[in-house]
Design a protein around this motif. Structure first.
Motif, short mmCIF file in Angstrom:
data_model
loop_
_atom_site.label_atom_id
_atom_site.label_comp_id
_atom_site.label_asym_id
_atom_site.label_seq_id
_atom_site.Cartn_x
_atom_site.Cartn_y
_atom_site.Cartn_z
N LYS A 53 0.83 -1.20 0.00
CA LYS A 53 0.00 0.00 0.00
C LYS A 53 0.87 1.26 0.00
CE LYS A 53 -4.10 -1.73 -0.14
NZ LYS A 53 -4.89 -1.56 -1.39
N LYS A 57 1.18 4.16 -2.95
CA LYS A 57 1.02 5.60 -2.71
C LYS A 57 2.18 6.38 -3.34
CE LYS A 57 -1.65 5.43 1.59
NZ LYS A 57 -1.65 5.77 3.04
N LEU A 115 -4.49 2.83 7.07
CA LEU A 115 -4.51 2.65 5.62
C LEU A 115 -5.93 2.49 5.09
CD1 LEU A 115 -1.55 0.11 5.36
CD2 LEU A 115 -1.50 2.51 4.68
N GLU A 151 -3.14 -8.35 -4.59
CA GLU A 151 -4.06 -7.49 -3.83
C GLU A 151 -5.28 -8.30 -3.37
OE1 GLU A 151 -5.74 -4.04 -2.12
OE2 GLU A 151 -3.72 -4.34 -2.92
#
Length: 242
Positions: A53, A57, A115, A151
């Protein structure tokens, strides 16, 4: 691209970044500099999900400058974990002790919420070979598909309490992201095992923990690094290749 690095970098501060050099440069079809990122990970490692994650970003914030190719490689945190699965709470209490288990669970719950995710410790954990066979197989159909599969598996395991050693859970994830031939792969327990072992030897044999990131074949980053750390590494690689 060499499978072993000439330079190992953990990048704890900008000051240390300034003295490091990288010699590889690659350009993508768009004319942007290409960051090839190899990730060693295990599908039952919460820090690997956190690292993914944070990497994403950094990639989102850097997309005007760079193109990215992320490739996932296997690692086994618990190679002797039972294939049939065991309750997560029972397994980790035995592995770390009740007190450390409670502290770690509380910490990860807080980190996941930061998150926008809910950390779910229900369900089973176990051997991750089948998930790695599927991830490695997916890489042959495109790294975007492979990344989407990773994912899905992380979401299933960490946020939905699903056991990713379950064939049906793996098939559902594969179908959702468009992986073809997953059922045939998983029907044969020996298919793809040698390739997983080759990947393990090539990319993960020299490391002791995950997540582990290698950027453009030179820079090594370990752990759930913040986005800013990845972004500094991207900039360094770009400057060194200019």
């Amino acid at each position: 691209m060499p499978s072993r690095l000439l330079l190992s970098v953990r990048i704890p501060s900008p000051a240390k970044l300034n003295g490091l050099r990288c010699i590889r440069f690659m350009a993508s079809d768009t004319g942007k500099k290409l960051m090839q990122i190899d990730v060693s990970s295990d599908t039952v490692c919460p820090w690997c999900f956190v690292g993914k994650k944070n990497l994403e970003k950094a990639m989102e914030q850097s997309k005007d400058k760079f193109d990215f190719e992320v490739r996932w490689h296997p690692f086994f945190l618990n190679p002797d974990a039972p294939k049939e699965g065991i309750r997560k709470s029972d397994f980790y209490k035995m592995k770390f002790g009740p007190a450390q288990f409670e502290r770690a669970t509380s910490r990860m719950t807080e980190i996941f919420r930061g998150l926008g995710l809910e950390y779910d410790m229900s369900g089973l954990t176990g051997n991750t070979m089948d998930s790695h066979r599927l991830i490695t197989f997916a890489g042959h159909q495109g790294y975007d598909k492979q990344n989407a599969l990773v994912e899905e598996l992380f979401q299933s395991y960490f946020c939905q309490g699903k056991y990713i050693g379950d064939k049906q859970i793996l098939l559902d994830a594969a179908r959702k992201v468009g992986i073809e031939g997953a059922e045939e792969l998983l029907e044969d327990p020996s298919r793809g095992v040698d390739e997983v072992q080759e990947e393990l030897n090539k990319h993960s044999s020299g490391i002791s923990g995950v997540p582990h990131f290698v950027i453009n074949g030179k820079y090594q980053l370990s752990g759930g690094q913040p986005p800013s750390t990845f972004m500094r590494a991207f900039e360094m690689a770009a400057k060194d290749g200019a």
